[in-house]
Design a protein around this motif. Sequence first.
Motif, mmCIF file in Angstrom:
data_model
loop_
_atom_site.group_PDB
_atom_site.id
_atom_site.type_symbol
_atom_site.label_atom_id
_atom_site.label_comp_id
_atom_site.label_asym_id
_atom_site.label_seq_id
_atom_site.Cartn_x
_atom_site.Cartn_y
_atom_site.Cartn_z
ATOM 1 N N SER A 12 -7.895 45.092 28.504
ATOM 2 C CA SER A 12 -7.129 45.543 29.571
ATOM 3 C C SER A 12 -6.327 44.434 30.247
ATOM 4 N N PRO A 14 -3.515 43.251 32.853
ATOM 5 C CA PRO A 14 -3.506 43.553 34.513
ATOM 6 C C PRO A 14 -2.498 44.475 34.946
ATOM 7 N N TYR A 39 -7.519 35.913 32.692
ATOM 8 C CA TYR A 39 -7.741 37.125 33.401
ATOM 9 C C TYR A 39 -8.692 37.817 32.716
ATOM 10 N N GLU A 40 -8.743 38.192 31.397
ATOM 11 C CA GLU A 40 -9.776 38.933 30.920
ATOM 12 C C GLU A 40 -11.307 38.432 31.148
ATOM 13 N N ARG A 43 -12.246 39.250 34.391
ATOM 14 C CA ARG A 43 -12.352 40.809 34.704
ATOM 15 C C ARG A 43 -14.022 41.014 33.872
ATOM 16 N N LEU A 47 -16.136 41.122 37.023
ATOM 17 C CA LEU A 47 -16.185 42.356 37.580
ATOM 18 C C LEU A 47 -17.191 43.090 37.022
ATOM 19 N N GLN A 48 -16.957 43.137 35.384
ATOM 20 C CA GLN A 48 -18.099 43.778 34.755
ATOM 21 C C GLN A 48 -19.161 43.455 34.592
ATOM 22 N N CYS A 55 -19.357 38.122 26.949
ATOM 23 C CA CYS A 55 -17.941 38.164 26.886
ATOM 24 C C CYS A 55 -17.271 37.502 25.726
ATOM 25 N N GLY A 107 -15.283 48.845 30.605
ATOM 26 C CA GLY A 107 -15.880 47.981 29.987
ATOM 27 C C GLY A 107 -17.271 48.214 29.197
#
Length: 121
Positions: A12, A14, A39-40, A43, A47-48, A55, A107
């Motif tokens: 994904s 941004p 950033y990934e 995320r 976030l996920q 990850c 995700g």
Amino acid sequence: MPRPKKCRKVCSMPDCGVFAPLDREERISESVEMSIDEYEVIRLIDLQGYTQEECAAQMDISRTTVTGIYTEARKKLAQMLVNGKILRITGGDIALCSHRNAECAKGHRGCCRRLKAVQKP
């Protein structure tokens, strides 16, 4: 000779590449640059709710690499929030997931592991 950097799989990109405080009247000249792989990692983990191991598997890198990327990304977020700096998200050694759909962005674990990522931004 140092080992070449391995591309990190990113599902994904941004939606916004620049973030800045709105309540500062003076012109902000200082900025912090965050790579797309940083950033990934933010995320996926924050976030996920992925673990660092999940990850690492998603991005096709080692867990220790994820730990280093995560530490640097959090420092950059802290500089932005505490010092009111501009955050720019750009660059990095990434391979963009070729399976660009809503499930990937939401995700679902493993969506990119099955696919070859061939694009580079």
